[in-house]
Motif scaffolding. Structure first.
Motif, short mmCIF file in Angstrom:
data_model
loop_
_atom_site.label_atom_id
_atom_site.label_comp_id
_atom_site.label_asym_id
_atom_site.label_seq_id
_atom_site.Cartn_x
_atom_site.Cartn_y
_atom_site.Cartn_z
N ARG A 84 0.82 -1.22 0.00
CA ARG A 84 0.00 0.00 0.00
C ARG A 84 0.85 1.27 0.00
O ARG A 84 0.37 2.33 -0.42
N ARG A 126 -7.44 0.79 8.83
CA ARG A 126 -8.16 0.35 7.63
C ARG A 126 -9.63 0.75 7.69
O ARG A 126 -10.22 1.17 6.68
N VAL A 127 -10.26 0.63 8.86
CA VAL A 127 -11.67 1.00 9.00
C VAL A 127 -11.85 2.50 8.73
O VAL A 127 -12.76 2.91 8.00
N THR A 142 -11.15 3.29 4.96
CA THR A 142 -12.20 2.76 4.08
C THR A 142 -13.44 3.65 4.12
O THR A 142 -14.03 3.96 3.07
N ASP A 197 -12.56 7.00 2.40
CA ASP A 197 -12.46 6.83 0.94
C ASP A 197 -13.84 6.76 0.30
O ASP A 197 -14.06 7.32 -0.79
N ALA A 198 -14.76 6.05 0.95
CA ALA A 198 -16.10 5.91 0.40
C ALA A 198 -16.81 7.25 0.35
O ALA A 198 -17.46 7.60 -0.65
#
Length: 373
Positions: free
Chosen positions: A122, A314-315, A318, A321-322
């Motif tokens: 990443r 990560r949560v 994510t 990003d959404a």
């Protein structure tokens, strides 16, 4: 591991900003050691975004240590940081290959040498000595993978990612505090991208009325945005209900406007969140301690770290990003775009855009991308 060292030194070009006169720029050539030690790489910057946010970095350069990210060795001249995409041209680091592209925090310069650690598919972290102790979010470089970095969607991400980080984290901070009990939210400099990004993120997460506060010149633009149910100009401040519990989000940095806000809403001002400085290039941290301690400076990085500790990186990423994808889709709608991309070529044209930004001559519907040939 791949290493490409065409000569002992290599010439690069950089654009410097006068720390006391941010509209003044100069371009100079420099020399960089081309030979790499293990764990180093050289990246050539290909394209970056320019917004008022970059001017804010410079305005807050001493108070928030932004000048320290890319030292120039010159007392009066600094590197104004930008967010962009660069390509690896030389590497002595496992997992970082020549040709790879990375999105991250760069100086306005053709090349940057980094000391790399914590490499994953990443991305990686720059652990150069001078960046130790600086906010970690600015030291991470994200691998662009197979993304077409010249596509419009990529350019919108370059332009908006650093702004949206603040917008998203500010919204999350306010939700975490139940909007301090406010029944209306007043946002100054409502035409700025970070401001209407914040309004976009707040929508649907509170029953409070969202009011965009803007200039006469930008009123039509703000009213076109699908972010503010209500819009008022600065001259119309007195027409806003002063009897309702009010949260003020300050993206202007205008101390006189802040005084007017506190006088108008009085005890019904439940919180004053100082989040930006789009109309004031002089950062005065002491000024925010006035007004019965209702004014608080918001910095996205600490709240981001708090959320990562609570939920995991990560949560958090994510979810952000959404929401960012939804924002970009709305903002770049080809039938009625809120912001259109404007392209410049080279550091000389970048300097011209910086001058326009410093003198408030860039329209709110412009999104500037600089491409380095």
């Amino acid at each position: 591991m791949t290493s490409q060292t065409p000569s002992e030194t290599m010439t690069f070009q950089r654009l410097l900003t006068h720390k006391e006169q941010l509209h003044e720029s100069r371009i100079e050539d420099g020399q960089m050691e081309a030979e790499l030690s293990e764990g180093e790489a050289i990246i050539r910057l290909e394209r970056f975004g320019l917004t008022t946010n970059n001017i804010t970095y410079a305005a807050f350069g001493d108070a928030m240590e932004y000048w320290k990210f890319f030292p120039t060795g010159q007392d009066d001249w600094g590197h104004m940081p930008v967010w962009g995409i660069g390509r690896v041209i030389a590497s002595a680091t496992d997992g970082v290959q020549v040709g790879d592209r990375y999105f991250g925090y760069y100086p306005m310069a053709t090349h940057l040498k980094l000391v790399i650690d914590k490499v994953t598919p990443r991305g990686f972290v720059d652990v150069s000595d001078h960046r130790q102790g600086l906010p970690a979010a600015y030291n991470y470089y994200t691998n662009c993978g197979d993304t077409d970095t010249s596509a419009p969607e990529s350019d919108y991400r370059i332009l908006l990612r650093p702004l949206f980080l603040t917008s998203y984290m500010l919204s999350d901070y306010l939700m975490d505090n139940d909007f301090f009990g406010a029944r209306q939210v007043v946002i100054s400099s409502a035409s700025s991208k970070t401001a209407f990004g914040s309004a976009f993120c707040i929508q649907g997460n509170t029953d409070a009325r969202i009011i965009g506060l803007t200039s006469d010149r930008n009123r039509d633009f703000v009213e076109r945005l699908d972010c503010y149910p209500s819009v008022a100009t600065y001259d119309e401040l007195s027409s806003i209900d002063a009897d309702s519990p009010t949260l003020y989000i300050d993206f202007s940095g205008d101390s006189h406007l802040r005084e007017r806000i506190h006088q108008h809403f009085g005890n019904n001002l439940v919180h004053d969140c100082y989040a930006g400085s789009s109309s004031n290039l002089e950062f005065n941290y002491e000024s925010i301690d006035d007004n019965n301690h209702k004014t608080r400076f918001f910095f996205a990085a600490p709240h981001y770290r708090k959320r990562v500790r609570e939920l995991g990186g990560r949560v958090v990423l994510t979810a952000m990003d959404a929401r960012q994808a939804e924002f970009i889709q709305a903002l770049s709608n080809p039938d009625a775009p809120w912001v259109s991309l404007c392209f410049s070529s080279g550091l000389e044209e970048a300097a011209q855009v910086i001058g326009r930004l410093c003198h408030n001559r860039v329209g709110p519907d412009e999104g500037h991308i600089v491409v380095l040939p």
